[in-house]
Design a protein around this motif. Structure first.
Motif, PDB file in Angstrom:
ATOM      1  N   LYS A  14       0.840  -1.198   0.000  1.00 34.67           N
ATOM      2  CA  LYS A  14       0.000   0.000   0.000  1.00 34.67           C
ATOM      3  C   LYS A  14       0.875   1.248   0.000  1.00 34.67           C
ATOM      4  CE  LYS A  14      -4.012  -2.045   2.034  1.00 34.67           C
ATOM      5  NZ  LYS A  14      -5.122  -1.919   2.941  1.00 34.67           N
ATOM      6  N   ARG A  15       0.342   2.276  -0.633  1.00 35.25           N
ATOM      7  CA  ARG A  15       0.977   3.582  -0.647  1.00 35.25           C
ATOM      8  C   ARG A  15      -0.108   4.619  -0.381  1.00 35.25           C
ATOM      9  NH1 ARG A  15       4.670   0.752  -0.293  1.00 35.25           N
ATOM     10  NH2 ARG A  15       6.525   0.611  -1.584  1.00 35.25           N
ATOM     11  N   GLN A  16       0.264   5.666   0.331  1.00 34.52           N
ATOM     12  CA  GLN A  16      -0.695   6.698   0.696  1.00 34.52           C
ATOM     13  C   GLN A  16      -0.716   7.800  -0.360  1.00 34.52           C
ATOM     14  OE1 GLN A  16      -0.216   9.391   4.261  1.00 34.52           O
ATOM     15  NE2 GLN A  16      -1.608   7.828   5.078  1.00 34.52           N
ATOM     16  N   PHE A  17      -1.938   8.191  -0.744  1.00 34.62           N
ATOM     17  CA  PHE A  17      -2.115   9.244  -1.738  1.00 34.62           C
ATOM     18  C   PHE A  17      -3.201  10.194  -1.288  1.00 34.62           C
ATOM     19  CE2 PHE A  17      -0.290   5.831  -4.212  1.00 34.62           C
ATOM     20  CZ  PHE A  17       0.660   6.497  -4.964  1.00 34.62           C
ATOM     21  N   ASN A  18      -3.042  11.437  -1.675  1.00 35.99           N
ATOM     22  CA  ASN A  18      -4.064  12.434  -1.488  1.00 35.99           C
ATOM     23  C   ASN A  18      -4.911  12.383  -2.756  1.00 35.99           C
ATOM     24  OD1 ASN A  18      -5.534  14.835  -1.497  1.00 35.99           O
ATOM     25  ND2 ASN A  18      -3.956  15.908  -0.349  1.00 35.99           N
ATOM     26  N   LEU A  19      -6.166  12.052  -2.639  1.00 30.30           N
ATOM     27  CA  LEU A  19      -6.993  11.831  -3.824  1.00 30.30           C
ATOM     28  C   LEU A  19      -7.355  13.110  -4.575  1.00 30.30           C
ATOM     29  CD1 LEU A  19      -9.290   8.868  -2.797  1.00 30.30           C
ATOM     30  CD2 LEU A  19      -7.095   8.850  -3.967  1.00 30.30           C
ATOM     31  N   SER A  20      -7.011  14.266  -4.019  1.00 26.67           N
ATOM     32  CA  SER A  20      -7.238  15.490  -4.774  1.00 26.67           C
ATOM     33  C   SER A  20      -6.173  15.647  -5.864  1.00 26.67           C
ATOM     34  CB  SER A  20      -7.231  16.710  -3.855  1.00 26.67           C
ATOM     35  OG  SER A  20      -5.940  16.902  -3.308  1.00 26.67           O
ATOM     36  N   LYS A  21      -5.121  14.868  -5.757  1.00 25.62           N
ATOM     37  CA  LYS A  21      -4.077  14.827  -6.779  1.00 25.62           C
ATOM     38  C   LYS A  21      -4.179  13.496  -7.498  1.00 25.62           C
ATOM     39  CE  LYS A  21      -1.167  17.669  -3.900  1.00 25.62           C
ATOM     40  NZ  LYS A  21       0.022  17.771  -3.095  1.00 25.62           N
TER      41      LYS A  21
END
Length: 107
Positions: A19-26
């Protein structure tokens, strides 16, 4: 403020999931380099639960679904936001699933 999400990536070659963390606005990548074999790890979204590496039947089902455009995205039917279709448990069920929900496949 936007909330970061953990996105699941899996390599279908070596059966490694991470898993990798992402900001979904990007924009979130659809692929990453597999940290295990340096192959392609595909983004299977927030809700993907990888089977054991040794569970070849489940990995074959995952690969089949992926090849037909299903990346474990939520498939909603009906008018309610809770009307979510469950993904199939077996490869045989997956064959029926891709026919029934082909309009929800991601190209």
């Amino acid at each position: 403020m936007t909330i970061p999400y953990n996105m699941a990536f899996a390599c279908l070659d070596c059966r490694k999931s991470f898993k990798r963390q992402f900001n979904l606005s990007k924009e979130c990548p659809s692929e990453m380099t597999c940290p295990n074999c340096a192959g392609i790890a595909h983004n299977f979204g927030r809700h993907f639960k990888a089977p054991k590496k040794t569970d070849s039947k489940q990995w074959k089902k995952i690969e089949f679904l992926f090849q037909h455009g299903f990346k474990f995205q939520k498939i909603r039917i009906g008018s309610g936001h809770h009307d979510v279709v469950n993904y199939p448990d077996t490869l045989e069920q997956a064959r029926e699933f891709v026919v029934k929900y082909k309009n929800h496949a991601i190209s």
